[in-house]
Design an enzyme around this catalytic site. Structure first.
Site, PDB file in Angstrom:
ATOM      1  N   SER A  68       0.847  -1.201   0.000  1.00 54.66           N
ATOM      2  CA  SER A  68       0.000   0.000   0.000  1.00 54.66           C
ATOM      3  C   SER A  68       0.883   1.253   0.000  1.00 54.66           C
ATOM      4  O   SER A  68       1.983   1.237   0.560  1.00 54.66           O
ATOM      5  CB  SER A  68      -0.869  -0.041   1.259  1.00 54.66           C
ATOM      6  OG  SER A  68      -2.006   0.747   1.109  1.00 54.66           O
ATOM      7  N   PRO A  69       0.410   2.346  -0.613  1.00 54.59           N
ATOM      8  CA  PRO A  69       1.238   3.564  -0.620  1.00 54.59           C
ATOM      9  C   PRO A  69       1.530   4.050   0.797  1.00 54.59           C
ATOM     10  O   PRO A  69       0.616   4.139   1.616  1.00 54.59           O
ATOM     11  CB  PRO A  69       0.370   4.594  -1.353  1.00 54.59           C
ATOM     12  CG  PRO A  69      -0.824   3.880  -1.863  1.00 54.59           C
ATOM     13  CD  PRO A  69      -0.855   2.502  -1.305  1.00 54.59           C
ATOM     14  N   GLN A 107       1.153   6.408  -7.261  1.00 59.58           N
ATOM     15  CA  GLN A 107      -0.043   7.079  -6.752  1.00 59.58           C
ATOM     16  C   GLN A 107       0.170   8.583  -6.894  1.00 59.58           C
ATOM     17  O   GLN A 107       1.047   9.157  -6.261  1.00 59.58           O
ATOM     18  CB  GLN A 107      -0.277   6.725  -5.280  1.00 59.58           C
ATOM     19  CG  GLN A 107      -1.583   7.288  -4.759  1.00 59.58           C
ATOM     20  CD  GLN A 107      -1.701   7.177  -3.245  1.00 59.58           C
ATOM     21  OE1 GLN A 107      -0.795   7.586  -2.522  1.00 59.58           O
ATOM     22  NE2 GLN A 107      -2.821   6.657  -2.764  1.00 59.58           N
ATOM     23  N   TYR A 117      -7.044  14.991   1.085  1.00 59.58           N
ATOM     24  CA  TYR A 117      -6.164  15.768   0.198  1.00 59.58           C
ATOM     25  C   TYR A 117      -7.016  16.491  -0.855  1.00 59.58           C
ATOM     26  O   TYR A 117      -8.245  16.458  -0.807  1.00 59.58           O
ATOM     27  CB  TYR A 117      -5.091  14.850  -0.413  1.00 59.58           C
ATOM     28  CG  TYR A 117      -4.186  14.271   0.670  1.00 59.58           C
ATOM     29  CD1 TYR A 117      -3.458  15.124   1.508  1.00 59.58           C
ATOM     30  CD2 TYR A 117      -4.092  12.902   0.885  1.00 59.58           C
ATOM     31  CE1 TYR A 117      -2.658  14.621   2.520  1.00 59.58           C
ATOM     32  CE2 TYR A 117      -3.286  12.388   1.901  1.00 59.58           C
ATOM     33  CZ  TYR A 117      -2.575  13.256   2.713  1.00 59.58           C
ATOM     34  OH  TYR A 117      -1.787  12.760   3.721  1.00 59.58           O
ATOM     35  N   ARG A 135       1.276  -1.306   6.977  1.00 59.02           N
ATOM     36  CA  ARG A 135       2.202  -1.390   8.126  1.00 59.02           C
ATOM     37  C   ARG A 135       2.898  -2.743   8.257  1.00 59.02           C
ATOM     38  O   ARG A 135       4.102  -2.771   8.556  1.00 59.02           O
ATOM     39  CB  ARG A 135       1.467  -0.991   9.411  1.00 59.02           C
ATOM     40  CG  ARG A 135       1.182   0.514   9.454  1.00 59.02           C
ATOM     41  CD  ARG A 135       0.146   0.870  10.490  1.00 59.02           C
ATOM     42  NE  ARG A 135      -1.122   0.235  10.169  1.00 59.02           N
ATOM     43  CZ  ARG A 135      -2.172   0.229  10.966  1.00 59.02           C
ATOM     44  NH1 ARG A 135      -2.097   0.826  12.138  1.00 59.02           N
ATOM     45  NH2 ARG A 135      -3.296  -0.361  10.601  1.00 59.02           N
TER      46      ARG A 135
HETATM   47  C1  LIG Z   1       3.644   5.640   7.265  1.00 60.19           C
HETATM   48  C2  LIG Z   1       2.398   5.623   6.431  1.00 60.19           C
HETATM   49  C3  LIG Z   1       2.299   6.445   5.334  1.00 60.19           C
HETATM   50  C4  LIG Z   1       1.165   6.422   4.517  1.00 60.19           C
HETATM   51  N1  LIG Z   1       1.119   7.174   3.372  1.00 60.19           N
HETATM   52  C5  LIG Z   1       0.104   7.009   2.506  1.00 60.19           C
HETATM   53  C6  LIG Z   1       0.132   7.603   1.224  1.00 60.19           C
HETATM   54  O1  LIG Z   1       1.099   8.233   0.829  1.00 60.19           O
HETATM   55  N2  LIG Z   1      -0.942   7.453   0.415  1.00 60.19           N
HETATM   56  C7  LIG Z   1      -2.040   6.720   0.808  1.00 60.19           C
HETATM   57  O2  LIG Z   1      -3.006   6.608   0.080  1.00 60.19           O
HETATM   58  N3  LIG Z   1      -2.059   6.113   2.020  1.00 60.19           N
HETATM   59  C8  LIG Z   1      -1.015   6.222   2.856  1.00 60.19           C
HETATM   60  N4  LIG Z   1      -1.033   5.524   4.038  1.00 60.19           N
HETATM   61  C9  LIG Z   1      -2.147   4.634   4.347  1.00 60.19           C
HETATM   62  C10 LIG Z   1      -1.828   3.189   3.943  1.00 60.19           C
HETATM   63  O3  LIG Z   1      -1.682   3.074   2.547  1.00 60.19           O
HETATM   64  C11 LIG Z   1      -2.926   2.217   4.415  1.00 60.19           C
HETATM   65  O4  LIG Z   1      -4.114   2.555   3.757  1.00 60.19           O
HETATM   66  C12 LIG Z   1      -3.125   2.253   5.907  1.00 60.19           C
HETATM   67  O5  LIG Z   1      -1.889   2.252   6.595  1.00 60.19           O
HETATM   68  C13 LIG Z   1      -3.939   1.039   6.382  1.00 60.19           C
HETATM   69  O6  LIG Z   1      -3.304  -0.173   6.056  1.00 60.19           O
HETATM   70  P1  LIG Z   1      -2.516  -1.078   7.165  1.00 60.19           P
HETATM   71  O7  LIG Z   1      -3.508  -1.384   8.241  1.00 60.19           O
HETATM   72  O8  LIG Z   1      -2.089  -2.299   6.393  1.00 60.19           O
HETATM   73  O9  LIG Z   1      -1.365  -0.268   7.671  1.00 60.19           O
HETATM   74  C14 LIG Z   1       0.100   5.573   4.863  1.00 60.19           C
HETATM   75  C15 LIG Z   1       0.184   4.763   5.981  1.00 60.19           C
HETATM   76  C16 LIG Z   1       1.338   4.755   6.754  1.00 60.19           C
HETATM   77  C17 LIG Z   1       1.411   3.819   7.928  1.00 60.19           C
END
Ligand SMILES: Cc1cc2nc3c(=O)[nH]c(=O)nc-3n(C[C@H](O)[C@H](O)[C@H](O)COP(=O)(O)O)c2cc1C
Ligand SMILES: Cc1cc2nc3c(=O)[nH]c(=O)nc-3n(C[C@H](O)[C@H](O)[C@H](O)COP(=O)(O)OP(=O)(O)OC[C@H]3O[C@@H](n4cnc5c(N)ncnc54)[C@H](O)[C@@H]3O)c2cc1C
Length: 772
Positions: free
Chosen positions: A423-424, A501, A582, A724
């Site tokens: 994921s981004p 993205q 955003y 994460r």
């Molecule tokens: C450090 C960090 C940076 C993130 N940056 C972005 C981002 O640049 N673009 C985006 O769409 N989501 C961003 N997210 C959200 C993640 O893509 C994801 O949707 C969110 O962490 C939930 O997934 P998880 O439970 O597997 O961590 C970010 C999350 C984390 C933890």
């Protein structure tokens, strides 16, 4: 103690007999308005766990109940002309009358006073009681007498059901789904004694009204159901034992939660138990279990604290504290299962093929996962995995089949090796928007780690579109060149594909690096912000300028330039960031968009500018490569977007040519109150994929192969994004494969000698782990 149980259902009777057995000096009365042996309802289902505690607490009644049990293992589903069956599910059922008779007899044997045909008005009818048990069911008068104390929260659910019986005996828990000209009906059927089966028929309010069932008497409804379910009934008839219900016997389920369960009325302590305190939908058959478990817990607390009157307040307090947790857990699972049956007609029945429909139904409560299904019925699950792999285009032999998350996936001409997406994630480590060695090592190692699609963080269209000075950008050739280095590395060193993205931070821009103060405005070097409306994100954030048409033209040109540069990088996939508050998200959400021009107000207006950007990008991005849209599917705040709104936007993007919706949520407003938990955003993906008919990515708290396999297999998403866990473990997919014993997933050839050792160590740890 003088104890009066108002209501002689399972809760009241079982509590009475347990307390009398443990402390014969108590005077215990059960007051029931019906005659003995006179009850509404057919069979109830029990779990093994409840039976174990019933055996411990009163072996005599448990033995009789077990003698009367009907045990069955199989679930059978009739759907679209198919009949599918799986085993290993272990249910026991008993007639409600039989259960109550056993409990009544046991009460009599223990000298509990049973008073029938007495309709109690309130707890105050028994002023000399030390303890009054409100075990008078869903419509409890005892509870309703003190609404401000017990704070009942009752929600009437939309579906209609009728509870019938039949003489036909079914050897499996059977579900039959039938489509009529006005919608789908489903029956839930199970045998509960050697003569009778329960037959519950359920449908939506619309189908119920369209068929005129509201105007039919019970005989009319029975004739309708007999006709509709004639195949499964095979000539048997349906019957009712609810003749006391006047008019239509179709009911709505009421979900009940109470803020408090006990009260002192000046003379007696009053406590709620069973359906009077909480309800759980029949889709997981736990109402009677909860009532019995309540009775056991209250008794256990008297055993712990003592049977004297002055212990009652402490007993009631701990009883409520302990039971609340278990009840919430069951109500959660029941809610998922209930909602599945509420939406099955419009969401799954028309779209899913029979094997996937069956899988979705079996995992509806989300308590049963992929590996859990394997434990229950390995042959069935392996058959399903073969079906799924075949659908994904894999040659299916006799070897262990790839589980759903490791099957390939194709969108336009891009073929992913599996369904796992990095994921981004913003890394705040760029200078002037240029990717450097950190990004190449970071993203490159995740590509070596086995995911099918690697997204880098949001890549911004201009310097002033960045969240922080450390964010990636794509507005000049140098940035495109460094991006290309990454893409080339991933393409030559792994089988992964690469996604960019693209986004604009809008009112959430010009902030500090995450570790210096997330979302906090820059102390120096800040740049002017733009958004749909002039509303700051935080109280101390800069007030953005509400975009005018000239700003829109400029920013559209920026998105176009970034897309052109993205083409130069050779990336496989684009994602347009329309989530998390955003810039484009600020147009979609009514919280951040207060415009009164053609870009504000209706869904169509709010989506106008994001769609304009998307169309401009789609027009130049190569036709053989996909573009996905990331949406915040829930703003988690009053007045914000809900999953219903997200589905409307998803449809608009689909019609504009978007290939996939990446279903995230939140971060639009600081007032948000998200409900986190395992797979907490997956329901949004499920809704959008199956109601709108567009592929989706599920994301959020997906942390094990078992989660991803269950989501993909049930058709709740096409891909799973994992964020994460990928920070903790770059090789998350390879390690998860090894953890489920799947050794056929290739590792990078340079790492092969680590693979066998890793797998052997895991296998050794599994065989030497102490038994739980
Ligand atoms: C450090 C960090 C940076 C993130 N940056 C972005 C981002 O640049 N673009 C985006 O769409 N989501 C961003 N997210 C959200 C993640 O893509 C994801 O949707 C969110 O962490 C939930 O997934 P998880 O439970 O597997 O961590 C970010 C999350 C984390 C933890
Ligand atoms: C369609 C359907 C299917 C179900 N299937 C299952 C299932 O498969 N498995 C399962 O475990 N549960 C099932 N349930 C739920 C189950 O029936 C209840 O959750 C369970 O009976 C709760 O027990 P209780 O003792 O709290 O309340 P109840 O069983 O409702 O008992 C309350 C008693 O109080 C009496 N009463 C009420 N008011 C008064 C008054 N003022 N004075 C005197 N007496 C009064 C009533 O007559 C009744 O006997 C189902 C329910 C429905 C509607």
């Amino acid at each position: 103690m003088r104890i009066v149980c108002i209501g002689g259902g399972p809760a009241g009777l079982y509590f009475a007999l347990l307390m009398k057995k443990l402390h014969p000096e108590h005077s215990i009365r059960v007051v029931e308005r019906n005659r003995p042996y006179d009850t509404f309802g057919w069979g109830v289902v029990f779990s093994d766990a409840t039976m174990i505690s019933m055996r411990q607490w009163d072996p005599e009644s448990a033995a009789e109940i077990e003698d009367a049990f009907n045990h069955w293992d199989d679930i059978e589903v009739l759907f679209k002309g198919t009949r599918q069956r799986t085993s290993g599910h272990g249910f026991v059922g008993i007639g409600r009358k039989k259960l109550l008779n056993i409990l009544q007899k046991r009460c009599e044997a223990l000298d509990v006073e049973l008073i029938f045909e007495t309709d109690v008005n309130s707890d105050l009818d028994y002023p000399d009681a030390d303890l009054v048990i409100g075990s008078d069911g869903l419509n409890s008068r005892i509870r309703n007498h003190y609404p401000e104390v017990f704070q009942p929260d009752m929600i009437t659910r939309p579906n209609r059901y009728i509870w019938l019986g039949t003489d036909k005996l079914f050897d499996a828990f059977t579900f039959d789904f039938r489509r009529t000209e006005h919608g789908w009906f489903q029956s839930h059927i199970y045998k509960f004694d050697d003569k009778t089966s329960t037959f519950i028929v359920e449908t939506t309010e619309e189908a119920y009204l369209a068929h005129g069932l509201d105007k039919m008497d019970q005989d009319g409804s029975i004739a309708f159901c007999e006709n509709l379910f004639s195949e499964v009934l095979d000539g048997a008839s349906l019957m009712t034992n609810a003749r006391h219900i006047r008019g239509s016997a179709w009911l709505n389920f009421n979900r009940l939660i109470c803020g408090k369960w006990s009260h002192f009325n000046g003379n007696s302590h009053v406590v709620l138990m069973g359906d009077a305190a909480h309800t759980a939908h029949f889709a997981i058959g736990s109402g009677t279990k909860l009532a019995i478990d309540d009775a056991i817990e209250l008794t256990r607390q008297f055993q712990i604290h003592g049977h004297e009157k002055d212990k009652i307040p402490a007993v009631l307090e701990t009883y409520e504290e302990i039971r609340r947790v278990d009840v919430a857990r069951i109500q959660n699972a029941a809610r998922n299962a209930m909602e599945w049956f509420e939406v099955v007609g419009r969401r799954y029945a028309d779209t899913l093929e029979p094997p996937q429909f069956m899988y979705s139904m079996l995992t509806r409560s989300q308590r049963i996962s992929h590996e859990n299904l394997r434990l229950r019925d390995k042959d069935w699950l392996e058959g399903f995995e073969r079906w799924f792999a075949d659908k994904s285009g894999l040659a299916v032999g006799n070897d262990r089949c790839l589980p759903p998350m490791f099957t390939p996936y194709r969108l336009r001409d891009v073929q992913l090796i599996n369904r796992i997406v990095v994921s981004p994630m913003a890394m705040y480590s760029a200078a002037d928007g240029v990717m450097n060695d950190f990004h190449i090592v970071h993203l490159g190692s995740r590509a070596l780690g086995g995911a099918g699609l690697i997204f880098a963080e949001m890549t911004c269209v201009t310097p002033d579109a960045r969240i922080t000075p450390g964010c990636l950008g794509l507005w000049n050739e140098e940035q495109a060149r460094q991006w290309k280095r990454l893409v080339d590395f991933i393409h030559t060193s792994s089988a992964a594909k690469v996604g960019i993205q693209i986004g604009h931070a809008g009112r959430k821009g010009a902030t500090k690096l995450a570790w210096e103060g997330i979302d906090q405005p820059l102390a120096e070097g800040e740049w002017p912000l733009i958004s749909a409306s002039a509303i700051p994100y935080l109280r101390n954030s800069q007030v953005p300028k509400a975009m005018d048409r000239a700003d829109m033209e400029r920013v559209k040109a920026d998105f176009i330039r970034s897309t052109e540069l993205a083409i130069e990088t050779g990336a496989d996939w684009l994602e347009l960031h329309c989530a998390h508050g955003y810039l484009l998200s600020s147009f979609l959400s009514p919280i951040t968009n207060l415009r009164d021009d053609e870009y504000g107000g209706s869904h169509q207006n709010r989506a106008r500018y994001p769609l304009e950007i998307f169309r401009a990008m789609r027009a130049i991005w190569p036709a053989d490569k996909p573009i996905s849209i990331r949406l915040s599917c829930h703003d988690w705040t009053d007045g914000g977007n809900t999953p219903e709104d997200a589905a409307i936007f998803a449809r608009m993007f689909k019609e504009a040519g978007a290939d996939l919706i990446d279903c995230s949520s939140g971060q639009v407003s600081k007032e948000e109150k998200p409900v986190y938990g395992r797979l907490f955003q997956t329901p949004f993906s499920d809704k959008i994929r199956n109601e709108i008919g567009i592929p989706t990515i599920a994301v959020g708290a997906i942390s094990e192969a078992d989660h991803a396999n269950s989501i993909i297999a049930a058709g709740r998403a096409d891909l799973c994004a994992v964020a994460r866990p990928h920070l903790a473990d770059p090789a998350w997919p390879l390690h998860e494969a090894a953890k489920i014993g799947l050794t056929s997933i290739p590792w990078p050839k340079q790492y092969l000698s680590g693979k066998t050792q890793y797998e052997t160590n895991l296998a050794r740890a599994a065989t030497t782990a102490p038994a739980k």
